[in-house]
Motif scaffolding. Sequence first.
Motif, PDB file in Angstrom:
ATOM      1  N   ILE A 106       0.833  -1.206   0.000  1.00  0.00           N
ATOM      2  CA  ILE A 106       0.000   0.000   0.000  1.00  0.00           C
ATOM      3  C   ILE A 106       0.864   1.251   0.000  1.00  0.00           C
ATOM      4  O   ILE A 106       0.627   2.189  -0.774  1.00  0.00           O
ATOM      5  CB  ILE A 106      -0.951  -0.001   1.213  1.00  0.00           C
ATOM      6  CG1 ILE A 106      -2.026  -1.083   1.036  1.00  0.00           C
ATOM      7  CG2 ILE A 106      -1.617   1.363   1.386  1.00  0.00           C
ATOM      8  CD1 ILE A 106      -2.960  -1.236   2.226  1.00  0.00           C
ATOM      9  N   GLY A 107       1.894   1.277   0.867  1.00  0.00           N
ATOM     10  CA  GLY A 107       2.765   2.451   0.927  1.00  0.00           C
ATOM     11  C   GLY A 107       3.475   2.708  -0.389  1.00  0.00           C
ATOM     12  O   GLY A 107       3.645   3.860  -0.809  1.00  0.00           O
ATOM     13  N   GLY A 108       3.893   1.638  -1.058  1.00  0.00           N
ATOM     14  CA  GLY A 108       4.549   1.793  -2.346  1.00  0.00           C
ATOM     15  C   GLY A 108       3.609   2.367  -3.388  1.00  0.00           C
ATOM     16  O   GLY A 108       4.013   3.174  -4.235  1.00  0.00           O
ATOM     17  N   GLY A 109       2.340   1.974  -3.347  1.00  0.00           N
ATOM     18  CA  GLY A 109       1.356   2.528  -4.267  1.00  0.00           C
ATOM     19  C   GLY A 109       1.104   4.002  -4.014  1.00  0.00           C
ATOM     20  O   GLY A 109       0.946   4.792  -4.951  1.00  0.00           O
ATOM     21  N   TYR A 110       1.093   4.366  -2.744  1.00  0.00           N
ATOM     22  CA  TYR A 110       0.890   5.775  -2.387  1.00  0.00           C
ATOM     23  C   TYR A 110       2.041   6.633  -2.924  1.00  0.00           C
ATOM     24  O   TYR A 110       1.827   7.664  -3.561  1.00  0.00           O
ATOM     25  CB  TYR A 110       0.806   5.907  -0.866  1.00  0.00           C
ATOM     26  CG  TYR A 110       0.397   7.282  -0.376  1.00  0.00           C
ATOM     27  CD1 TYR A 110      -0.906   7.533   0.018  1.00  0.00           C
ATOM     28  CD2 TYR A 110       1.324   8.328  -0.285  1.00  0.00           C
ATOM     29  CE1 TYR A 110      -1.289   8.792   0.479  1.00  0.00           C
ATOM     30  CE2 TYR A 110       0.962   9.580   0.166  1.00  0.00           C
ATOM     31  CZ  TYR A 110      -0.345   9.805   0.548  1.00  0.00           C
ATOM     32  OH  TYR A 110      -0.724  11.057   0.983  1.00  0.00           O
ATOM     33  N   ARG A 111       3.271   6.179  -2.677  1.00  0.00           N
ATOM     34  CA  ARG A 111       4.438   6.946  -3.122  1.00  0.00           C
ATOM     35  C   ARG A 111       4.518   7.022  -4.650  1.00  0.00           C
ATOM     36  O   ARG A 111       4.845   8.072  -5.214  1.00  0.00           O
ATOM     37  CB  ARG A 111       5.716   6.330  -2.547  1.00  0.00           C
ATOM     38  CG  ARG A 111       5.854   6.492  -1.033  1.00  0.00           C
ATOM     39  CD  ARG A 111       7.193   5.997  -0.540  1.00  0.00           C
ATOM     40  NE  ARG A 111       7.350   4.555  -0.695  1.00  0.00           N
ATOM     41  CZ  ARG A 111       6.940   3.667   0.208  1.00  0.00           C
ATOM     42  NH1 ARG A 111       6.348   4.071   1.322  1.00  0.00           N
ATOM     43  NH2 ARG A 111       7.133   2.366   0.011  1.00  0.00           N
TER      44      ARG A 111
ATOM     45  N   ARG B   1      -5.613   6.448  -2.050  1.00  0.00           N
ATOM     46  CA  ARG B   1      -5.423   7.288  -0.866  1.00  0.00           C
ATOM     47  C   ARG B   1      -4.619   8.535  -1.213  1.00  0.00           C
ATOM     48  O   ARG B   1      -4.925   9.640  -0.734  1.00  0.00           O
ATOM     49  CB  ARG B   1      -4.711   6.491   0.229  1.00  0.00           C
ATOM     50  CG  ARG B   1      -5.562   5.397   0.837  1.00  0.00           C
ATOM     51  CD  ARG B   1      -4.800   4.595   1.889  1.00  0.00           C
ATOM     52  NE  ARG B   1      -5.620   3.515   2.430  1.00  0.00           N
ATOM     53  CZ  ARG B   1      -5.206   2.605   3.299  1.00  0.00           C
ATOM     54  NH1 ARG B   1      -3.942   2.675   3.753  1.00  0.00           N
ATOM     55  NH2 ARG B   1      -6.014   1.657   3.734  1.00  0.00           N
ATOM     56  N   ALA B   2      -3.604   8.371  -2.053  1.00  0.00           N
ATOM     57  CA  ALA B   2      -2.815   9.532  -2.472  1.00  0.00           C
ATOM     58  C   ALA B   2      -3.665  10.500  -3.278  1.00  0.00           C
ATOM     59  O   ALA B   2      -3.559  11.728  -3.110  1.00  0.00           O
ATOM     60  CB  ALA B   2      -1.617   9.076  -3.300  1.00  0.00           C
ATOM     61  N   LEU B   3      -4.518   9.980  -4.139  1.00  0.00           N
ATOM     62  CA  LEU B   3      -5.405  10.845  -4.922  1.00  0.00           C
ATOM     63  C   LEU B   3      -6.383  11.584  -4.014  1.00  0.00           C
ATOM     64  O   LEU B   3      -6.629  12.787  -4.190  1.00  0.00           O
ATOM     65  CB  LEU B   3      -6.162   9.999  -5.954  1.00  0.00           C
ATOM     66  CG  LEU B   3      -5.312   9.439  -7.099  1.00  0.00           C
ATOM     67  CD1 LEU B   3      -6.086   8.379  -7.871  1.00  0.00           C
ATOM     68  CD2 LEU B   3      -4.861  10.557  -8.034  1.00  0.00           C
ATOM     69  N   ARG B   4      -6.921  10.884  -3.028  1.00  0.00           N
ATOM     70  CA  ARG B   4      -7.853  11.528  -2.103  1.00  0.00           C
ATOM     71  C   ARG B   4      -7.158  12.645  -1.331  1.00  0.00           C
ATOM     72  O   ARG B   4      -7.742  13.722  -1.105  1.00  0.00           O
ATOM     73  CB  ARG B   4      -8.415  10.487  -1.136  1.00  0.00           C
ATOM     74  CG  ARG B   4      -9.502  11.053  -0.203  1.00  0.00           C
ATOM     75  CD  ARG B   4      -9.982  10.019   0.797  1.00  0.00           C
ATOM     76  NE  ARG B   4     -10.435   8.803   0.144  1.00  0.00           N
ATOM     77  CZ  ARG B   4      -9.854   7.623   0.277  1.00  0.00           C
ATOM     78  NH1 ARG B   4      -8.781   7.487   1.051  1.00  0.00           N
ATOM     79  NH2 ARG B   4     -10.330   6.578  -0.335  1.00  0.00           N
ATOM     80  N   ASP B   5      -5.911  12.420  -0.930  1.00  0.00           N
ATOM     81  CA  ASP B   5      -5.178  13.450  -0.190  1.00  0.00           C
ATOM     82  C   ASP B   5      -4.904  14.677  -1.050  1.00  0.00           C
ATOM     83  O   ASP B   5      -4.652  15.765  -0.510  1.00  0.00           O
ATOM     84  CB  ASP B   5      -3.855  12.885   0.339  1.00  0.00           C
ATOM     85  CG  ASP B   5      -4.067  11.915   1.498  1.00  0.00           C
ATOM     86  OD1 ASP B   5      -5.208  11.849   2.015  1.00  0.00           O
ATOM     87  OD2 ASP B   5      -3.098  11.233   1.885  1.00  0.00           O
ATOM     88  N   ARG B   6      -4.920  14.511  -2.357  1.00  0.00           N
ATOM     89  CA  ARG B   6      -4.741  15.637  -3.285  1.00  0.00           C
ATOM     90  C   ARG B   6      -6.075  16.176  -3.779  1.00  0.00           C
ATOM     91  O   ARG B   6      -6.112  16.979  -4.718  1.00  0.00           O
ATOM     92  CB  ARG B   6      -3.904  15.209  -4.490  1.00  0.00           C
ATOM     93  CG  ARG B   6      -2.461  14.805  -4.173  1.00  0.00           C
ATOM     94  CD  ARG B   6      -1.594  16.010  -3.900  1.00  0.00           C
ATOM     95  NE  ARG B   6      -0.174  15.638  -3.902  1.00  0.00           N
ATOM     96  CZ  ARG B   6       0.636  15.768  -4.938  1.00  0.00           C
ATOM     97  NH1 ARG B   6       0.169  16.242  -6.092  1.00  0.00           N
ATOM     98  NH2 ARG B   6       1.903  15.412  -4.856  1.00  0.00           N
TER      99      ARG B   6
END
Length: 338
Positions: free
Chosen positions: A232-237, A265-270
């Motif tokens: 998951i973390g790798g996908g976020y980064r 999750r990264a998209l949501r944070d943006r």
Amino acid sequence: MVTRHPAPTLDTVAERAGVSRATASRVLTGDPRVSDRARESVRQAAAELSYVPRQAARSLATRRSDALAFVVAESGERFFADPFFASVLRGAQAAAAERRRQLLFVVVATDDDRARLEEYAAGGHVDGAMFLSVHGDDPLPGRVERLGVPVVLAGRPPGRRTSLPYVTPDNVTGGRLAAQALVARGCRHPATITGPADMTATSDRLIGFRAELAEHGIDLPPTHVAGGDFAIGGGYRAMEELLGTATDVDGVFAANDLMAVGAMRALRDRAVRVPEDVAVVGYDDVPIAADADPPLTTVRQPLEAMGRQMARMLIDLADGGEASSVTLAVELVTRRSA
């Protein structure tokens, strides 16, 4: 005074069942080469006599352990974090139980782990080993096979190890299905988050994804490809990296579901909406896919079937038979993320 009765033997079971000792042995070791009538008679006799095979004595006589190693070439942390492995393990365990074999779970994350597994296999403690998540040209599967222990791989191996049988999902087709889902969504600037570069699953999924896009006249430039690690973390980064290099991205194919969840999750944070602004497709269809927000469109690979097939192939090899590599079909599961 308590009178102790002698423990029932294979001979007494055979006599009670009215079959030969050899037939009784075949039934009790899971050999399919017996009639249904003989199998039922022997099992009933064994139950009536409370007969339990003496594994140690049987192993000495047959030079077999009746155990298979389920080897994951990752850290224990990674194994327990990724439901992919548990799904394959479930299928392998079911198939092993059908043939009265034990399944031993082994993690090989370090050189010491690899050395211990080699020593264990050389000692005759396993009749075969199935390897999952093999990276690059890891020599361990080949070294175990050279000890006389049958080996089956999960996934297509690199070129020079193609003599080892394997079970793999059709990863090239899976990549194509992911591209088709994004194109059908109207994406014209898709990107992808790949798995580790030293795994054939990564390269095959990327080949299929790129080829399908090309057939629709869509290019996949280097700026639209980010490396991940199946976590998951790798996908976020990786998603954050893509948002910096591919500002026009309107769709993402992540090479497994965990990375797809991290990307969302990264998209949501943006404050980027899924799927309205960027559609997302994953790969595997592990339970987290249906529970994601939004539920994840993904390429389903038959994980339990893969485990069952690997175990059956391994048992056939251990019994002196042959095994051919198998490619399993995949399918697209459409949900709300794309």
